[in-house]
Write an enzyme that holds these catalytic residues in place. Sequence first.
Site, PDB file in Angstrom:
ATOM      1  N   HIS A   1      -7.319  -5.555  -1.073  1.00 26.23           N
ATOM      2  CA  HIS A   1      -6.140  -4.845  -0.578  1.00 26.23           C
ATOM      3  C   HIS A   1      -5.405  -5.692   0.466  1.00 26.23           C
ATOM      4  O   HIS A   1      -4.187  -5.643   0.556  1.00 26.23           O
ATOM      5  CB  HIS A   1      -6.568  -3.512   0.028  1.00 26.23           C
ATOM      6  CG  HIS A   1      -5.517  -2.459  -0.012  1.00 26.23           C
ATOM      7  ND1 HIS A   1      -4.849  -2.093  -1.168  1.00 26.23           N
ATOM      8  CD2 HIS A   1      -4.995  -1.668   0.976  1.00 26.23           C
ATOM      9  CE1 HIS A   1      -3.981  -1.130  -0.903  1.00 26.23           C
ATOM     10  NE2 HIS A   1      -4.044  -0.869   0.395  1.00 26.23           N
TER      11      HIS A   1
ATOM     12  N   SER B   1       0.825  -1.194   0.000  1.00 25.02           N
ATOM     13  CA  SER B   1       0.000   0.000   0.000  1.00 25.02           C
ATOM     14  C   SER B   1       0.871   1.261   0.000  1.00 25.02           C
ATOM     15  O   SER B   1       1.704   1.442  -0.877  1.00 25.02           O
ATOM     16  CB  SER B   1      -0.963  -0.034   1.190  1.00 25.02           C
ATOM     17  OG  SER B   1      -1.931   0.977   1.086  1.00 25.02           O
TER      18      SER B   1
ATOM     19  N   ASP C   1      -9.256  -5.051  -5.630  1.00 24.97           N
ATOM     20  CA  ASP C   1      -8.698  -4.094  -4.678  1.00 24.97           C
ATOM     21  C   ASP C   1      -9.453  -2.778  -4.821  1.00 24.97           C
ATOM     22  O   ASP C   1      -9.251  -2.035  -5.782  1.00 24.97           O
ATOM     23  CB  ASP C   1      -7.203  -3.897  -4.957  1.00 24.97           C
ATOM     24  CG  ASP C   1      -6.497  -3.114  -3.857  1.00 24.97           C
ATOM     25  OD1 ASP C   1      -7.156  -2.287  -3.196  1.00 24.97           O
ATOM     26  OD2 ASP C   1      -5.288  -3.333  -3.671  1.00 24.97           O
TER      27      ASP C   1
END
Length: 290
Positions: free
Chosen positions: A256, A98, A227
């Site tokens: 995610h 991320s 995601d």
Amino acid sequence: MPYFESPVDGTRLHYVDHGPADGPVAVFVASAYLGHEMWEYQMLPLAEAGHRCVALDRRGHGRSDDTWSGYDLDTLADDLNGLFDHLDLHGITLVGHSVGTAEVIRCLTRHGSARVDRVALVAGVSPGLVRSPGVPDGVDPAAVRADEELFRRDRAAWFTAFADDFFAVRQPGNDVSPAYVRHMIDRCLVATARAATGIRAVVATLDLTAELPALDVPVLVVHGTHDTSAPLALTGRRLARLLPDATLKVYENGGHGLFATHADLLTADLREFLAGGRRTRDTAGAAAAR
């Protein structure tokens, strides 16, 4: 507990160092709000297989000291590079998730790749999420501001509301227990309010497009088809196209939080990637899988 001082301002930063000291080195950089604990399904088996697995709690996260300042990308990258220096690490496989992918990229473009052999960017928000001149197809900034208001009003409710989408639990095979989801929410709330909003500000202004051509190491880009935090087309696919030497692996039904839902697959891919040799931009072509 292992700590070192940030080379920027002396902030005391916590890290973990698992596995044999002479094993191939992997350094893990966590998502926003989370610390090293998010990587347990990768670090533990890799360390047991003979790899040296190191992970940093960024400032204001996990067991690192809280600070008011330092939540800009340059400082976060300098903190990460400070860990390399503190442990005198070489031949690193650098793994970011991320917003951690942004710290990884900035660390390389700011400090070079003398210590780093390869990079894995997992479910990254890089090169950018929010609409700007460099990210013309990004998210509407007005929507980001509205989301920020919700986050500041009630962080606990925000994390709870988005947990199912984070792990894409409605997709086949994405089985995470309610207890694990609660544990991850609790870990997110360990990050201080200042650290959490500081990291969100990094994401809101992120555009690394111009920096990507400077990465001179092989890059593995891992992203999920579902995601919602960092849509595949906007981030993973675009990232792989813009990097000089990238291989893209797309995980079907992955959200995610694929470090948990696709833990075994991600660990296996990282193990294979760790075994690879260093290549340079002069000798490596772009990977075919994009």
